[in-house]
Design a protein around this motif. Structure first.
Motif, PDB file in Angstrom:
ATOM      1  N   ALA A 156       0.823  -1.214   0.000  1.00  0.00           N
ATOM      2  CA  ALA A 156       0.000   0.000   0.000  1.00  0.00           C
ATOM      3  C   ALA A 156       0.857   1.263   0.000  1.00  0.00           C
ATOM      4  CB  ALA A 156      -0.916   0.012   1.223  1.00  0.00           C
ATOM      5  N   HIS A 157       0.319   2.308  -0.619  1.00  0.00           N
ATOM      6  CA  HIS A 157       0.867   3.676  -0.592  1.00  0.00           C
ATOM      7  C   HIS A 157       2.358   3.715  -0.267  1.00  0.00           C
ATOM      8  CE1 HIS A 157      -0.257   2.871   3.583  1.00  0.00           C
ATOM      9  NE2 HIS A 157      -1.534   3.132   3.356  1.00  0.00           N
ATOM     10  N   ALA A 158       3.164   3.310  -1.243  1.00  0.00           N
ATOM     11  CA  ALA A 158       4.577   3.025  -0.999  1.00  0.00           C
ATOM     12  C   ALA A 158       5.409   4.243  -0.610  1.00  0.00           C
ATOM     13  CB  ALA A 158       5.194   2.364  -2.233  1.00  0.00           C
ATOM     14  N   ASP A 159       4.975   5.447  -0.936  1.00  0.00           N
ATOM     15  CA  ASP A 159       5.710   6.642  -0.480  1.00  0.00           C
ATOM     16  C   ASP A 159       4.804   7.516   0.391  1.00  0.00           C
ATOM     17  OD1 ASP A 159       4.081   7.489  -2.548  1.00  0.00           O
ATOM     18  OD2 ASP A 159       5.640   8.548  -3.658  1.00  0.00           O
ATOM     19  N   LEU A 160       4.093   6.867   1.290  1.00  0.00           N
ATOM     20  CA  LEU A 160       3.149   7.547   2.180  1.00  0.00           C
ATOM     21  C   LEU A 160       3.760   8.707   2.968  1.00  0.00           C
ATOM     22  CD1 LEU A 160       0.305   7.694   3.459  1.00  0.00           C
ATOM     23  CD2 LEU A 160       1.055   5.938   5.093  1.00  0.00           C
ATOM     24  N   PRO A 161       5.028   8.654   3.397  1.00  0.00           N
ATOM     25  CA  PRO A 161       5.553   9.773   4.182  1.00  0.00           C
ATOM     26  C   PRO A 161       5.543  11.127   3.471  1.00  0.00           C
ATOM     27  CG  PRO A 161       6.920   7.839   4.533  1.00  0.00           C
ATOM     28  CD  PRO A 161       5.972   7.509   3.411  1.00  0.00           C
ATOM     29  N   LYS A 162       5.310  11.157   2.169  1.00  0.00           N
ATOM     30  CA  LYS A 162       5.252  12.446   1.467  1.00  0.00           C
ATOM     31  C   LYS A 162       3.922  13.172   1.699  1.00  0.00           C
ATOM     32  CE  LYS A 162       3.354  10.883  -2.998  1.00  0.00           C
ATOM     33  NZ  LYS A 162       3.662  10.640  -4.435  1.00  0.00           N
ATOM     34  N   LYS A 163       3.025  12.585   2.441  1.00  0.00           N
ATOM     35  CA  LYS A 163       1.649  13.073   2.603  1.00  0.00           C
ATOM     36  C   LYS A 163       1.569  14.566   2.884  1.00  0.00           C
ATOM     37  CE  LYS A 163      -2.439  12.233   5.537  1.00  0.00           C
ATOM     38  NZ  LYS A 163      -3.006  11.317   6.570  1.00  0.00           N
ATOM     39  N   PHE A 164       2.436  15.083   3.732  1.00  0.00           N
ATOM     40  CA  PHE A 164       2.388  16.502   4.120  1.00  0.00           C
ATOM     41  C   PHE A 164       3.435  17.347   3.394  1.00  0.00           C
ATOM     42  CE2 PHE A 164       0.988  14.079   7.926  1.00  0.00           C
ATOM     43  CZ  PHE A 164      -0.363  14.411   7.842  1.00  0.00           C
ATOM     44  N   GLY A 165       4.046  16.752   2.361  1.00  0.00           N
ATOM     45  CA  GLY A 165       5.020  17.500   1.578  1.00  0.00           C
ATOM     46  C   GLY A 165       6.448  17.376   2.054  1.00  0.00           C
ATOM     47  N   PHE A 166       6.731  16.406   2.925  1.00  0.00           N
ATOM     48  CA  PHE A 166       8.107  16.161   3.374  1.00  0.00           C
ATOM     49  C   PHE A 166       8.737  15.118   2.449  1.00  0.00           C
ATOM     50  CE2 PHE A 166       5.882  17.294   7.388  1.00  0.00           C
ATOM     51  CZ  PHE A 166       6.585  18.464   7.678  1.00  0.00           C
ATOM     52  N   PHE A 167       9.793  15.523   1.759  1.00  0.00           N
ATOM     53  CA  PHE A 167      10.452  14.628   0.809  1.00  0.00           C
ATOM     54  C   PHE A 167      11.911  14.407   1.214  1.00  0.00           C
ATOM     55  CE2 PHE A 167       6.979  16.460  -1.629  1.00  0.00           C
ATOM     56  CZ  PHE A 167       6.487  15.372  -2.338  1.00  0.00           C
ATOM     57  N   PRO A 168      12.472  13.247   0.868  1.00  0.00           N
ATOM     58  CA  PRO A 168      13.894  13.013   1.174  1.00  0.00           C
ATOM     59  C   PRO A 168      14.769  13.968   0.371  1.00  0.00           C
ATOM     60  CG  PRO A 168      13.015  11.232  -0.193  1.00  0.00           C
ATOM     61  CD  PRO A 168      11.842  12.078   0.205  1.00  0.00           C
TER      62      PRO A 168
END
Length: 269
Positions: free
Chosen positions: A158-170
Motif C-alpha cells: 500500500a501507498h509506498a511513499d506515504l511519508p510524502k503526505k504533508f510535503g516532506f520529501f527526502p
C-alpha cells in the motif's frame, strides 16, 4: 461497465471513516466498478493503534458487512472482494499472522504507518517531523518496508511513499531511490503488487502514491499494479481512478491485477 477495481476501501469500524456500508457499495456501483474490495484495518496485534481500527471483538461485524455487501451486489455485474489492510509491527507479526491465516481473504494489503512509534501520517504529529529529521524518517521507513516485504507475505504493497503526505520529501534522492529499487526488486520476486493509491490526491501533497518516478522503478523491477482509493467515506470510492490509470500508462503499464482467494488475475486496460 469498466473493467477496473478499487481494492482499498474502509468501513466506519476503523473509527476514522464515516458512512454506512450500503453507501460505499452504492457508490462503487454508481462509479461502474467491476470489482470492489473491502479492506478495513486488521485488529492485530492486540492493543496496537486501537484508536484507529476495530477491536478484535468487532471483527465478526466486519465479516458480516462484507458478506452482506457481496449478497447485495449479486446480479449487478460488480464483484465484492474480502480483504484487509494490516501493518508491519516489528516483533509482533506472529500474532498478526496467527489471526490472518484463519480468514479466507481474497487478498491482503501490507502497510507501514509508523516509524519507531512515530505516526508520520497523522496531522497531529507534523511537528515531530522536524524533531526526528526528514531524511531520518524516510531512511527508517524504507528499512521497515524492506523488512516487511522480505520477511512476510501479502498481496499488495500500500501507498509506498506515504511519508510524502504533508510535503516532506527526502533530500538525498539518489539514496532514497536506490533503497526503493531494492524494495521493489524483492517485492517483484515475491509477486507482490504495487498499489496506485489515489488518497494522496486528497491530501496536502496532492499526488498519487507512489510518484511517477517510483512507479517507473517498480515497472523496471517487474512489479504489477493494483488500484485503490483508500476510501474513508462513500464519496471517495473510485475517486481519482482516471488519474491513476493515466499515471500507470505514463509509467508503461497496460494492465492491473485483481485477486480471488489469493490468486492474481491480470486485467488489461
Amino acid at each position: 461497465m469498466m473493467q477496473f477495481a478499487d481494492l482499498h476501501t474502509h468501513t466506519k469500524l476503523c473509527n476514522h471513516a464515516g458512512g454506512e456500508s450500503a453507501e460505499y457499495l452504492k457508490r462503487a456501483m454508481d462509479a461502474g466498478l467491476r470489482w470492489f474490495g473491502i479492506s478495513d484495518h486488521f485488529p492485530a496485534p492486540s492493543g496496537y493503534d486501537s484508536e484507529f481500527r476495530m477491536l478484535p471483538l468487532e471483527y465478526s461485524r466486519y465479516r458480516e458487512i462484507v458478506r452482506r455487501s457481496q449478497e447485495e451486489a449479486e446480479g449487478s455485474g460488480m464483484e465484492v472482494l474480502y480483504a484487509t489492510e494490516f501493518d508491519y509491527v516489528p516483533g509482533r507479526m506472529r500474532e498478526v499472522y496467527d489471526l490472518l491465516d484463519r480468514e479466507d481473504f481474497d487478498y491482503t494489503i501490507g502497510s507501514v504507518h509508523y516509524v519507531d512509534g512515530f505516526a508520520f501520517d497523522d496531522p497531529a504529529k507534523i511537528p515531530e517531523w522536524q524533531k526526528r529529521g526528514v531524511d531520518a524518517v524516510w531512511t527508517r521507513y524504507t528499512e521497515l518496508l524492506c523488512e516487511f516485504v522480505t520477511g512476510f507475505h501479502f498481496e499488495i504493497m500500500a501507498h509506498a511513499d506515504l511519508p510524502k503526505k504533508f510535503g516532506f520529501f527526502p533530500t538525498d534522492t539518489a539514496s532514497f531511490l536506490m533503497r526503493m529499487r531494492s524494495v521493489f526488486e524483492i517485492a517483484a520476486r515475491k509477486d507482490v503488487c504495487l498499489e496506485l493509491n489515489t488518497a494522496g490526491l486528497r491530501k496536502p501533497v496532492h499526488e498519487i502514491y507512489p510518484s511517477l518516478e517510483l512507479l517507473k522503478l517498480a515497472k523496471d523491477a517487474g512489479m504489477r499494479i493494483t488500484f485503490g482509493s483508500d476510501a474513508h467515506a462513500p464519496i471517495e470510492v473510485a475517486a481519482g481512478l482516471k488519474e491513476a490509470v493515466e499515471l500507470a500508462v505514463a509509467a508503461g503499464f497496460r494492465s492491473h491485477v485483481i485477486f480471488r482467494r489469493r490468486k492474481a488475475f491480470e486485467i488489461g486496460f
